[in-house]
Design an enzyme around this catalytic site. Sequence first.
Site, PDB file in Angstrom:
ATOM      1  N   SER A 150       0.866  -1.292   0.042  1.00 17.59           N
ATOM      2  CA  SER A 150      -0.033  -0.006   0.049  1.00 17.59           C
ATOM      3  C   SER A 150       1.075   1.303   0.027  1.00 17.59           C
ATOM      4  O   SER A 150       2.004   1.189   0.622  1.00 17.59           O
ATOM      5  CB  SER A 150      -1.033   0.002   1.400  1.00 17.59           C
ATOM      6  OG  SER A 150      -1.592   1.236   1.262  1.00 17.59           O
ATOM      7  N   TYR A 163      -1.694  -0.063  10.431  1.00 18.06           N
ATOM      8  CA  TYR A 163      -1.699  -0.421   9.188  1.00 18.06           C
ATOM      9  C   TYR A 163      -0.767  -0.132   8.160  1.00 18.06           C
ATOM     10  O   TYR A 163      -0.047  -0.848   7.479  1.00 18.06           O
ATOM     11  CB  TYR A 163      -3.240  -0.194   8.675  1.00 18.06           C
ATOM     12  CG  TYR A 163      -3.311  -0.543   7.117  1.00 18.06           C
ATOM     13  CD1 TYR A 163      -3.640  -1.541   6.782  1.00 18.06           C
ATOM     14  CD2 TYR A 163      -2.931   0.279   6.125  1.00 18.06           C
ATOM     15  CE1 TYR A 163      -3.927  -2.015   5.478  1.00 18.06           C
ATOM     16  CE2 TYR A 163      -3.376  -0.003   4.802  1.00 18.06           C
ATOM     17  CZ  TYR A 163      -3.554  -1.194   4.419  1.00 18.06           C
ATOM     18  OH  TYR A 163      -3.908  -1.416   3.112  1.00 18.06           O
TER      19      TYR A 163
END
Length: 252
Positions: A150, A163
Amino acid sequence: MLTADLAGRRVLVTGGASGIGLATVELLASCGARVALNHLAADPRGEAECARLRRQGLDVIAAPGDVADPAGSAALVQGALDRLGGLDILVNNAGMPGAPRPIAFADLDAMTEEFWQSLLSTNLLGPFRCARAAAPALRASRGAIVNTASVAGLGLRGSSIAYSASKAGLINLTRSLARALAPEVRVNAVAPGLIETPWTASWPEDRKAGTVDRTLLHRLGRAGEIAQGILFLAVGATYMTGETIVLDGGAA
C-alpha cells in the site's frame, strides 16, 4: 485491458474472495491459469465466487484457510499445491485494516496490543508464512511472488498507524524475500492508493474526495486496475525483482 497467455500456469491468490484479490483471480484465470482462490473458511463469498467463475468456464478452485494462523497458512498453501500440482505464481493479497473506518494517527489508545498483533499477523507475517511454504514449489517452477502492499507503507497516510507500519514491513519483506529466493524466484509488490473496494465503501466521503483531489487522474482506482499491475509483475516484468510499484493514479 492487459492480458497474457497463462495456459498451464498454477496460481494461488490469498484473500481472493473480494476486492483486489477477487479481481486478480478473475483476470489471471481469464488468461488461462488454473487459480486457487484462498478465503477464510467461514466466509461464504469464497465458495460462491469460485462457483460463479467456474460457471464462466474459468478454472478456479477454493483454498480455504487463514494466513494469520501459522499452522493454517502452511496447510492452505500445501492444499493448493496438492490440487494444482505445483505452483508458478503466489499472490500474497490477504490483508486487513482492523477497523471499518480509518483511525486517526493521534488516537494512540486505539492501537492496542491486540490490534497490532492482529494486523501484523495477517498483513506481514501472513505473506512470509505463505512464501516460506510455497518456496520449494516456486523454486522448482522458477516462479514469482507478488505482494499487495500500500502507499501507506511508503509514508503516506493509511487507515491507521498499525496498518501503515504493517505495509511498510511488507515492502521491506518484499526486498528481503527477493534476495532470499534469487535467482529462481522473482518477488515484487504493488502499492495501491485508495481503491474502490468493499472495505473502502464505508469510508467518509470527505476523505475519499480529498484523495481524488490529490490524484492526477481525478478518481479512485478500481480493483481490476491493481490486478493488471499484479499480472504485469507476475509474468511481464521478467528482469524486475525486489521492487514495489505504486498504483495510485499519480497522487501528489
